[in-house]
Scaffold this motif. Structure first.
Motif, PDB file in Angstrom:
ATOM      1  N   GLY A 188       7.716  19.891  -1.922  1.00 27.26           N
ATOM      2  CA  GLY A 188       7.776  20.356  -3.299  1.00 27.26           C
ATOM      3  C   GLY A 188       7.378  21.809  -3.457  1.00 27.26           C
ATOM      4  O   GLY A 188       6.793  22.424  -2.562  1.00 27.26           O
ATOM      5  N   LYS A 189       7.653  22.344  -4.642  1.00 27.41           N
ATOM      6  CA  LYS A 189       7.379  23.749  -4.926  1.00 27.41           C
ATOM      7  C   LYS A 189       6.175  23.949  -5.844  1.00 27.41           C
ATOM      8  O   LYS A 189       5.651  25.048  -5.958  1.00 27.41           O
ATOM      9  N   ASP A 190       5.731  22.894  -6.532  1.00 28.73           N
ATOM     10  CA  ASP A 190       4.587  22.994  -7.440  1.00 28.73           C
ATOM     11  C   ASP A 190       3.646  21.832  -7.162  1.00 28.73           C
ATOM     12  O   ASP A 190       3.728  20.777  -7.786  1.00 28.73           O
ATOM     13  N   GLU A 191       2.744  22.032  -6.213  1.00 26.94           N
ATOM     14  CA  GLU A 191       1.881  20.940  -5.768  1.00 26.94           C
ATOM     15  C   GLU A 191       0.915  20.501  -6.855  1.00 26.94           C
ATOM     16  O   GLU A 191       0.603  19.310  -6.972  1.00 26.94           O
ATOM     17  N   ASP A 192       0.420  21.443  -7.654  1.00 25.83           N
ATOM     18  CA  ASP A 192      -0.467  21.073  -8.762  1.00 25.83           C
ATOM     19  C   ASP A 192       0.229  20.086  -9.698  1.00 25.83           C
ATOM     20  O   ASP A 192      -0.320  19.043 -10.051  1.00 25.83           O
ATOM     21  N   ALA A 193       1.439  20.442 -10.104  1.00 31.49           N
ATOM     22  CA  ALA A 193       2.175  19.600 -11.046  1.00 31.49           C
ATOM     23  C   ALA A 193       2.497  18.244 -10.441  1.00 31.49           C
ATOM     24  O   ALA A 193       2.390  17.202 -11.116  1.00 31.49           O
ATOM     25  N   ASP A 194       2.872  18.211  -9.159  1.00 30.69           N
ATOM     26  CA  ASP A 194       3.223  16.950  -8.515  1.00 30.69           C
ATOM     27  C   ASP A 194       1.995  16.054  -8.343  1.00 30.69           C
ATOM     28  O   ASP A 194       2.081  14.831  -8.489  1.00 30.69           O
ATOM     29  N   THR A 208      -5.623  20.005  -4.304  1.00 35.36           N
ATOM     30  CA  THR A 208      -4.736  18.878  -4.608  1.00 35.36           C
ATOM     31  C   THR A 208      -5.538  17.608  -4.855  1.00 35.36           C
ATOM     32  O   THR A 208      -5.255  16.854  -5.795  1.00 35.36           O
ATOM     33  N   LEU A 209      -6.540  17.376  -4.028  1.00 29.35           N
ATOM     34  CA  LEU A 209      -7.366  16.186  -4.228  1.00 29.35           C
ATOM     35  C   LEU A 209      -8.105  16.263  -5.566  1.00 29.35           C
ATOM     36  O   LEU A 209      -8.192  15.270  -6.293  1.00 29.35           O
ATOM     37  N   ASP A 210      -8.617  17.439  -5.893  1.00 33.02           N
ATOM     38  CA  ASP A 210      -9.319  17.630  -7.165  1.00 33.02           C
ATOM     39  C   ASP A 210      -8.378  17.377  -8.338  1.00 33.02           C
ATOM     40  O   ASP A 210      -8.709  16.664  -9.292  1.00 33.02           O
ATOM     41  N   VAL A 211      -7.175  17.958  -8.274  1.00 29.93           N
ATOM     42  CA  VAL A 211      -6.193  17.763  -9.352  1.00 29.93           C
ATOM     43  C   VAL A 211      -5.861  16.279  -9.500  1.00 29.93           C
ATOM     44  O   VAL A 211      -5.799  15.745 -10.620  1.00 29.93           O
ATOM     45  N   ASP A 266       0.860  -1.183   0.000  1.00 31.51           N
ATOM     46  CA  ASP A 266       0.000   0.000   0.000  1.00 31.51           C
ATOM     47  C   ASP A 266       0.895   1.232   0.000  1.00 31.51           C
ATOM     48  O   ASP A 266       1.747   1.377   0.886  1.00 31.51           O
ATOM     49  N   LEU A 267       0.748   2.093  -0.990  1.00 31.85           N
ATOM     50  CA  LEU A 267       1.609   3.269  -1.116  1.00 31.85           C
ATOM     51  C   LEU A 267       0.760   4.541  -1.114  1.00 31.85           C
ATOM     52  O   LEU A 267      -0.236   4.636  -1.830  1.00 31.85           O
ATOM     53  N   ARG A 268       1.200   5.492  -0.283  1.00 34.81           N
ATOM     54  CA  ARG A 268       0.518   6.778  -0.251  1.00 34.81           C
ATOM     55  C   ARG A 268       1.487   7.874  -0.667  1.00 34.81           C
ATOM     56  O   ARG A 268       2.526   8.072  -0.033  1.00 34.81           O
ATOM     57  N   VAL A 269       1.170   8.549  -1.766  1.00 37.07           N
ATOM     58  CA  VAL A 269       1.955   9.712  -2.188  1.00 37.07           C
ATOM     59  C   VAL A 269       1.552  10.860  -1.262  1.00 37.07           C
ATOM     60  O   VAL A 269       0.381  11.234  -1.179  1.00 37.07           O
ATOM     61  N   ASP A 270       2.532  11.421  -0.570  1.00 44.66           N
ATOM     62  CA  ASP A 270       2.252  12.335   0.538  1.00 44.66           C
ATOM     63  C   ASP A 270       2.304  13.803   0.111  1.00 44.66           C
ATOM     64  O   ASP A 270       3.321  14.276  -0.396  1.00 44.66           O
ATOM     65  N   PHE A 271       1.193  14.495   0.335  1.00 42.19           N
ATOM     66  CA  PHE A 271       1.137  15.938   0.106  1.00 42.19           C
ATOM     67  C   PHE A 271       0.864  16.691   1.406  1.00 42.19           C
ATOM     68  O   PHE A 271       0.444  17.852   1.379  1.00 42.19           O
ATOM     69  N   GLU A 272       1.133  16.024   2.519  1.00 38.86           N
ATOM     70  CA  GLU A 272       0.950  16.690   3.816  1.00 38.86           C
ATOM     71  C   GLU A 272       2.308  16.914   4.460  1.00 38.86           C
ATOM     72  O   GLU A 272       3.174  17.561   3.881  1.00 38.86           O
ATOM     73  N   ASP A 273       2.560  16.354   5.641  1.00 37.32           N
ATOM     74  CA  ASP A 273       3.783  16.653   6.394  1.00 37.32           C
ATOM     75  C   ASP A 273       5.056  16.334   5.627  1.00 37.32           C
ATOM     76  O   ASP A 273       6.064  17.029   5.763  1.00 37.32           O
TER      77      ASP A 273
END
Length: 429
Positions: free
Chosen positions: A120-126, A165-168, A109-116
């Motif tokens: 990164g500098k471009d969250e939309d792109a990531d 981020t969730l929407d993207v 199970d892998l979670r790509v992390d956008f929290e703690d």
């Protein structure tokens, strides 16, 4: 056949129907709130990878790094067994299965992390890139069984960013081919049930916008604050959160370090076996029981790096914490570093292989109505079958040996675990 003997009763024949009618609302409420375990595979761990570093080869890279750590610090079964305290009987089977697992399916199970963990500098792109890579992985067969993202929480300072981020990410999945079956989303730092309700409205709106089946998108709730366990009114907030999820909650994940810090636990004592952690997870476990929501333990921040002696010490710690969690029925936990994976699987495989023969024989005796030293009931038979099926799911056990010792086909084994259990994965072959 002889005529059936008539027995005397005192209550009117309609009385049972009246009782049933009076309890109909309770029956419906039990069915709604406590549908039971979904019966699907539960991963033994969740791996977190920061969004800016997640790549197409991340899963294979973690497996290769884990194998390299074994090659360097435990190149044979005897060495690995000595480090972890495995018996002679378990040494080779566990070591061989760990290596095979790291080659075949290093991450469950892998979670790509956008929290703690996100720097990164471009969250939309990531987020968009993560969506493309995950869809590609499922298409080409390199995906973990479960994959998704951890977004930012619903607190005011980061709420808009988390929603975007969730929407993207979800939009990217749809544009690249659709939502994968193994999709898992994690909502962190949940403090109030209203934040869960907001998440429900969010995914509900996405489903409507994209024409998805209502209820298609579920999510995990991460428990990282004291208020998520005990509310200001003295009630168990986590139980209210499950209800607020309206059937979409798939898991409760314990956040070891945020929760410990929230209670003022000193950094040196923040661990998954701290009494504060045990209390929180026990409340989570009771709140989730029967609801179909699964509980996951947290992680250790002691990394197996440095000298061989340091690696071995960290491995022993991680192995011990994982075995402790399994004994307490926390069948999933977090892994934060590739070198944690060998001891995750070693602990899981040892846990199931140690108890395998006894569980199989008890279930066989129950199925064949054979009296033994232990008198098992239907609930125990269900637990025994669930134990064996979890061992099959992760690769600790093989279907042939389970069938041989239980005398049960996999289909019949599943009926003891519960009628909703749908499948076994390739790991059970």
């Amino acid at each position: 056949m002889g005529q059936q003997e008539q027995v005397a009763t005192s209550l009117a024949g309609t009385f049972s129907e009246e009782i049933s009618a009076s309890l109909a609302p309770v029956d419906a409420e039990l069915e709604r709130r406590y549908p039971g375990d979904p019966g699907t595979r539960q991963p033994v761990h969740t791996v977190y990878v920061p969004g800016e570093v997640f790549q197409a080869d991340t899963i294979r890279s973690w497996g290769d790094q884990a194998l390299a750590s074994l090659d360097e610090h435990a190149p044979d079964a005897e060495t690995f067994a000595k480090v972890l305290g495995l018996s002679d009987e378990l040494a080779a089977p566990v070591y061989d299965r760990v290596r095979a697992k790291l080659e075949r399916e290093p991450i469950e199970d892998l979670r790509v992390d956008f929290e703690d963990g996100y720097k990164g500098k471009d969250e939309d792109a990531d987020a968009a890139r993560a969506a493309r890579l995950i869809v590609d992985a499922y298409k080409n067969g390199t995906a973990a069984p479960y994959m998704g993202i951890r977004m930012k929480c619903m607190e005011a300072p980061v709420r808009d960013r988390g929603i975007r981020t969730l929407d993207v990410f979800l939009t990217g999945l749809m544009e690249a081919g659709g939502l994968p079956e193994g999709l898992v989303l994690t909502l962190p730092k949940v403090t109030y049930p209203e934040q869960v309700t907001a998440m429900v409205r969010l995914v509900e709106q996405f489903e409507k916008t994209r024409g998805l089946t209502p209820g298609r998108i579920g999510f995990e709730i991460q428990i990282e604050t004291s208020q998520s366990i005990l509310g200001a009114d003295g009630t168990a907030t986590v139980a209210k959160m499950i209800d607020a999820a309206e059937g979409r909650a798939t898991g409760l994940h314990y956040g070891t370090f945020d929760y410990s810090a929230c209670l003022g636990v000193s950094a040196a004592y923040q661990a998954s076996d701290h009494p504060a952690a045990d209390h929180a997870k026990a409340i989570m476990q009771v709140a989730a029981a029967g609801t179909g929501v699964r509980v996951s333990d947290g992680s250790t921040n002691v990394l197996p790096i440095g000298s061989t002696e340091q690696v071995h010490e960290a491995w022993r710690l991680h192995y011990g914490l994982t075995r402790r969690a399994l004994a307490r029925a926390y069948y999933q936990g977090w892994d934060m570093h590739p070198r944690h994976i060998p001891t995750r699987y070693a602990a899981v495989f040892a846990f199931y292989r140690e108890g395998f023969e006894a569980a199989a024989k008890r279930l066989a005796a129950y199925a064949n109505h054979v009296d033994g030293a232990v008198m098992d009931e239907p609930a125990t038979a269900k637990a025994l079958a669930g134990y064996l099926l979890r061992g099959l799911d992760c690769g600790a056990l093989d279907s042939g040996e389970v069938t041989r010792l239980t005398g049960l086909t996999l289909a019949r084994l599943q009926t003891y675990a519960g009628p909703r259990r749908a499948d076994l994965t390739a790991s059970a072959k």
